[in-house]
Design a protein around this motif. Structure first.
Motif, PDB file in Angstrom:
ATOM      1  N   ALA A 304      22.504   0.250   4.776  1.00 33.00           N
ATOM      2  CA  ALA A 304      21.499   0.536   5.806  1.00 33.00           C
ATOM      3  C   ALA A 304      20.570  -0.650   6.029  1.00 33.00           C
ATOM      4  O   ALA A 304      20.372  -1.489   5.154  1.00 33.00           O
ATOM      5  CB  ALA A 304      20.685   1.761   5.404  1.00 33.00           C
ATOM      6  N   VAL A 305      20.005  -0.711   7.221  1.00 33.62           N
ATOM      7  CA  VAL A 305      18.883  -1.604   7.510  1.00 33.62           C
ATOM      8  C   VAL A 305      17.648  -0.726   7.649  1.00 33.62           C
ATOM      9  O   VAL A 305      17.755   0.485   7.863  1.00 33.62           O
ATOM     10  CB  VAL A 305      19.112  -2.427   8.795  1.00 33.62           C
ATOM     11  CG1 VAL A 305      20.343  -3.299   8.660  1.00 33.62           C
ATOM     12  CG2 VAL A 305      19.223  -1.523  10.018  1.00 33.62           C
ATOM     13  N   SER A 306      16.464  -1.318   7.526  1.00 35.77           N
ATOM     14  CA  SER A 306      15.243  -0.513   7.579  1.00 35.77           C
ATOM     15  C   SER A 306      14.184  -1.171   8.445  1.00 35.77           C
ATOM     16  O   SER A 306      14.169  -2.388   8.642  1.00 35.77           O
ATOM     17  CB  SER A 306      14.698  -0.268   6.170  1.00 35.77           C
ATOM     18  OG  SER A 306      14.366  -1.490   5.542  1.00 35.77           O
ATOM     19  N   HIS A 307      13.298  -0.338   8.954  1.00 35.48           N
ATOM     20  CA  HIS A 307      12.153  -0.776   9.750  1.00 35.48           C
ATOM     21  C   HIS A 307      10.904  -0.187   9.105  1.00 35.48           C
ATOM     22  O   HIS A 307      10.787   1.040   8.962  1.00 35.48           O
ATOM     23  CB  HIS A 307      12.289  -0.287  11.195  1.00 35.48           C
ATOM     24  CG  HIS A 307      11.147  -0.673  12.081  1.00 35.48           C
ATOM     25  ND1 HIS A 307      11.002  -1.941  12.594  1.00 35.48           N
ATOM     26  CD2 HIS A 307      10.081   0.044  12.538  1.00 35.48           C
ATOM     27  CE1 HIS A 307       9.906  -1.989  13.336  1.00 35.48           C
ATOM     28  NE2 HIS A 307       9.333  -0.803  13.310  1.00 35.48           N
ATOM     29  N   THR A 308       9.967  -1.043   8.693  1.00 34.18           N
ATOM     30  CA  THR A 308       8.788  -0.615   7.935  1.00 34.18           C
ATOM     31  C   THR A 308       7.583  -0.420   8.842  1.00 34.18           C
ATOM     32  O   THR A 308       7.320  -1.222   9.729  1.00 34.18           O
ATOM     33  CB  THR A 308       8.454  -1.649   6.839  1.00 34.18           C
ATOM     34  OG1 THR A 308       9.573  -1.787   5.968  1.00 34.18           O
ATOM     35  CG2 THR A 308       7.237  -1.205   6.032  1.00 34.18           C
ATOM     36  N   LEU A 309       6.848   0.670   8.598  1.00 34.91           N
ATOM     37  CA  LEU A 309       5.602   0.967   9.302  1.00 34.91           C
ATOM     38  C   LEU A 309       4.490   1.079   8.267  1.00 34.91           C
ATOM     39  O   LEU A 309       4.504   1.978   7.425  1.00 34.91           O
ATOM     40  CB  LEU A 309       5.722   2.282  10.078  1.00 34.91           C
ATOM     41  CG  LEU A 309       6.825   2.363  11.137  1.00 34.91           C
ATOM     42  CD1 LEU A 309       6.960   3.795  11.650  1.00 34.91           C
ATOM     43  CD2 LEU A 309       6.527   1.417  12.291  1.00 34.91           C
ATOM     44  N   ASP A 310       3.551   0.151   8.322  1.00 34.30           N
ATOM     45  CA  ASP A 310       2.403   0.188   7.417  1.00 34.30           C
ATOM     46  C   ASP A 310       1.263   0.888   8.143  1.00 34.30           C
ATOM     47  O   ASP A 310       0.642   0.331   9.050  1.00 34.30           O
ATOM     48  CB  ASP A 310       2.000  -1.231   7.017  1.00 34.30           C
ATOM     49  CG  ASP A 310       0.943  -1.254   5.915  1.00 34.30           C
ATOM     50  OD1 ASP A 310       0.187  -0.265   5.815  1.00 34.30           O
ATOM     51  OD2 ASP A 310       0.888  -2.229   5.153  1.00 34.30           O
ATOM     52  N   PHE A 311       0.983   2.130   7.763  1.00 33.57           N
ATOM     53  CA  PHE A 311      -0.001   2.933   8.470  1.00 33.57           C
ATOM     54  C   PHE A 311      -1.419   2.393   8.345  1.00 33.57           C
ATOM     55  O   PHE A 311      -2.296   2.752   9.135  1.00 33.57           O
ATOM     56  CB  PHE A 311       0.029   4.375   7.942  1.00 33.57           C
ATOM     57  CG  PHE A 311       1.395   5.017   8.035  1.00 33.57           C
ATOM     58  CD1 PHE A 311       2.212   4.788   9.123  1.00 33.57           C
ATOM     59  CD2 PHE A 311       1.846   5.845   7.022  1.00 33.57           C
ATOM     60  CE1 PHE A 311       3.464   5.375   9.213  1.00 33.57           C
ATOM     61  CE2 PHE A 311       3.094   6.440   7.094  1.00 33.57           C
ATOM     62  CZ  PHE A 311       3.908   6.198   8.186  1.00 33.57           C
ATOM     63  N   THR A 312      -1.659   1.540   7.363  1.00 29.65           N
ATOM     64  CA  THR A 312      -3.013   1.017   7.180  1.00 29.65           C
ATOM     65  C   THR A 312      -3.351  -0.054   8.216  1.00 29.65           C
ATOM     66  O   THR A 312      -4.526  -0.350   8.429  1.00 29.65           O
ATOM     67  CB  THR A 312      -3.183   0.430   5.770  1.00 29.65           C
ATOM     68  OG1 THR A 312      -2.215  -0.610   5.563  1.00 29.65           O
ATOM     69  CG2 THR A 312      -3.004   1.505   4.718  1.00 29.65           C
ATOM     70  N   TYR A 313      -2.345  -0.653   8.825  1.00 25.29           N
ATOM     71  CA  TYR A 313      -2.604  -1.748   9.763  1.00 25.29           C
ATOM     72  C   TYR A 313      -2.067  -1.494  11.166  1.00 25.29           C
ATOM     73  O   TYR A 313      -2.558  -2.075  12.127  1.00 25.29           O
ATOM     74  CB  TYR A 313      -1.975  -3.051   9.236  1.00 25.29           C
ATOM     75  CG  TYR A 313      -2.581  -3.528   7.951  1.00 25.29           C
ATOM     76  CD1 TYR A 313      -3.854  -4.086   7.919  1.00 25.29           C
ATOM     77  CD2 TYR A 313      -1.892  -3.403   6.747  1.00 25.29           C
ATOM     78  CE1 TYR A 313      -4.417  -4.532   6.733  1.00 25.29           C
ATOM     79  CE2 TYR A 313      -2.446  -3.836   5.545  1.00 25.29           C
ATOM     80  CZ  TYR A 313      -3.706  -4.402   5.545  1.00 25.29           C
ATOM     81  OH  TYR A 313      -4.263  -4.822   4.370  1.00 25.29           O
ATOM     82  N   ILE A 314      -1.057  -0.642  11.302  1.00 23.62           N
ATOM     83  CA  ILE A 314      -0.417  -0.484  12.599  1.00 23.62           C
ATOM     84  C   ILE A 314      -1.370   0.168  13.602  1.00 23.62           C
ATOM     85  O   ILE A 314      -2.172   1.037  13.245  1.00 23.62           O
ATOM     86  CB  ILE A 314       0.885   0.334  12.461  1.00 23.62           C
ATOM     87  CG1 ILE A 314       1.760   0.165  13.710  1.00 23.62           C
ATOM     88  CG2 ILE A 314       0.587   1.811  12.212  1.00 23.62           C
ATOM     89  CD1 ILE A 314       3.171   0.663  13.522  1.00 23.62           C
TER      90      ILE A 314
END
Length: 482
Positions: A304-314
């Motif tokens: 798999a490939v992944s896409h990261t979401l950092d809720f503290t900065y997005i």
């Protein structure tokens, strides 16, 4: 908002009227029973947004918040020595009132969300049977519980806001972890049940206030230290990081199952009518539904490939459109039927870091996994590259439209051309799917389960400097080879 004669305008920043008899409150998400006695407060925050708060005297720890920008009609009676005996607030048409004039626009929530979708959304989550479904997801509930109580240092003597509190279970977890006070914000009718549940656990509930209203519209009396469910800067979030994982899959049975749904439209004599002109659109229509089920991870044909979401900065705007480039190497020669997706989130506590994963092969959650099925499969050979893009576009029905494109070489032609030195020919398949209209296929028994040593990886060592990049889905090859 203009005050009536004799009422200083600055008092409207926070004006309290005790002993109000509520006759009727009607807005986009609330229909208060009649009658009940409450303390009414006018709140105007620093940005100038007006709000009515009803603190019901019979229900300590329960607040109903009405954003006057989106409410239709609010009508109540109060002490005639304070205001006129009858006070009306009519918001949508900016009408002149007995006590003044109000002229405001729609709330941010109403600007973004279709009214009918919001109504159905809050109706769905306002039912106990759906809350039970989530509570009985012991992977989800157990992970939240462990992440909270194992990190008491983050919650002790802190102010916590539970966004979309539902039944209030997470608020009770936060109280168990020593929170000073918890504000359980819930816009649906489930707020009444949340209040009942917290009141029924008085040792914890005395530190919980249920606030009925949308998080975009409520005004709380103090700043939060911890937010559960949604991002907030300069504070703790549970969870704080999320990752979307994607991998191509091959599942002939699923493809045939979906394709066969359109066989009805191949009838040439249905009560004397030829249905075949609609077979093509019907066939394509069934492939616009993403499939929700639990599948065997051995169906994946690539890591798999992944896409990261950092809720503290997005930022919120960054979630309106999400473009994810795709690149895989096929592990076997087969037909590619689409793209499988799942997610995991990190509870990044000060004491313990814990991942909640929805990966195929992991203990099943109520989220299951998601698969985007192509109406035209691709043919690939082992070692061949598969490229493409997944584009997610938010819409006002509180979901996303998915645009998927995958490209690969045609196996036979690719082999012939490669042997002749001419190179391969690229084939491409695309689909458009609406996450709001999934095909729920959860009746199948889960075909595969993780081994105990894999499950233990859900607990992340907080001393590991790269802990944010480790999770149960870090090594998909191990799933493919089992």
């Amino acid at each position: 908002m203009d005050a009536s004669p004799g009422t200083p305008k600055q008092k409207l920043k926070q004006l309290e009227i005790p002993g109000v008899l509520i006759c009727h409150v009607s807005c986009s998400y609330s229909d208060e029973p009649s009658p009940s006695t409450a303390t009414l407060r006018f709140i105007v925050d620093e940005s100038g947004d007006p709000q009515l708060q009803f603190h019901r005297e019979a229900d300590v720890g329960f607040v109903t918040c009405i954003d006057v920008r989106s409410s239709q009609v609010c009508r109540f009676f109060s002490d005639p020595t304070f205001f006129n005996p009858e006070f009306h607030v009519k918001c949508n048409n900016c009408s002149k009132l007995e006590n003044g004039v109000i002229s405001v626009s729609k709330s941010k929530f109403d600007d973004k969300i279709e009214a009918s979708s919001a109504k159905m959304y809050f109706h769905y989550y306002g039912q106990l049977l759906h809350q039970q479904n989530m509570l009985q997801d012991y992977v989800r509930t157990g992970t939240y519980f462990a992440a909270v109580v194992e990190n008491r240092a983050d919650f002790h003597d802190r102010i916590v806001v539970d966004v979309g509190a539902g039944s209030g279970i997470l608020s009770l977890f936060a109280a168990q972890a020593g929170a000073k006070h918890v504000y359980a914000v819930e816009a649906s009718e489930m707020a009444e049940y949340a209040h009942r549940l917290t009141a029924g656990n008085p040792s914890l509930g005395e530190r919980i206030t249920v606030v009925k209203g949308k998080v975009e519209e409520v005004t709380l009396p103090e700043k939060a230290d911890i937010l559960i469910s949604e991002p907030m800067a300069n504070g703790k979030m549970f969870p704080s990081v999320g990752r979307i994982h994607m991998a191509p899959f091959s599942d002939e049975y699923l493809y045939v199952e979906i394709a066969n749904k359109a066989l009805f439209w191949q009838q040439k004599n249905y009560f004397g009518v030829d249905l075949t002109p609609l077979h093509g659109p019907a066939f394509q229509g069934y492939f616009t539904q993403p499939v929700v089920d639990a599948f065997d991870p051995r169906l994946l044909i690539s890591p798999a490939v992944s896409h990261t979401l950092d809720f503290t900065y997005i930022k919120e705007e960054e979630l309106y459109e999400i473009d994810i480039p795709l690149s895989f190497i096929a592990s076997i020669g087969t037909r590619v039927h689409g793209l499988a997706c799942w997610f995991d989130v990190l509870f990044n506590g000060s004491s313990v870091q814990r991942w909640l994963t929805t990966a195929p092969g992991a203990p099943t959650t109520h989220w299951y996994q998601l698969r985007c099925v192509l109406s035209q499969p691709l043919y690939v050979m082992a070692g061949q590259e598969i490229t493409g893009q997944l584009r997610m576009v938010a819409h006002n029905a509180q979901s996303y439209t998915l645009y998927l494109t995958l490209s690969g070489g045609s196996c036979l032609i690719h082999l012939i051309r490669c042997l002749s030195g001419l190179g391969g020919i690229l084939q491409t398949s695309s689909c458009k799917l609406d996450l709001k209209e999934p095909y729920y296929r959860m009746s199948q028994p889960q075909p595969y389960a993780w081994s105990q040593d894999q499950q233990s990886q859900q607990l992340v060592n907080p001393q590991d400097g790269d802990s944010l990049m480790h999770s149960p889905t870090q090594n998909p090859e191990s799933l493919l080879n089992q």
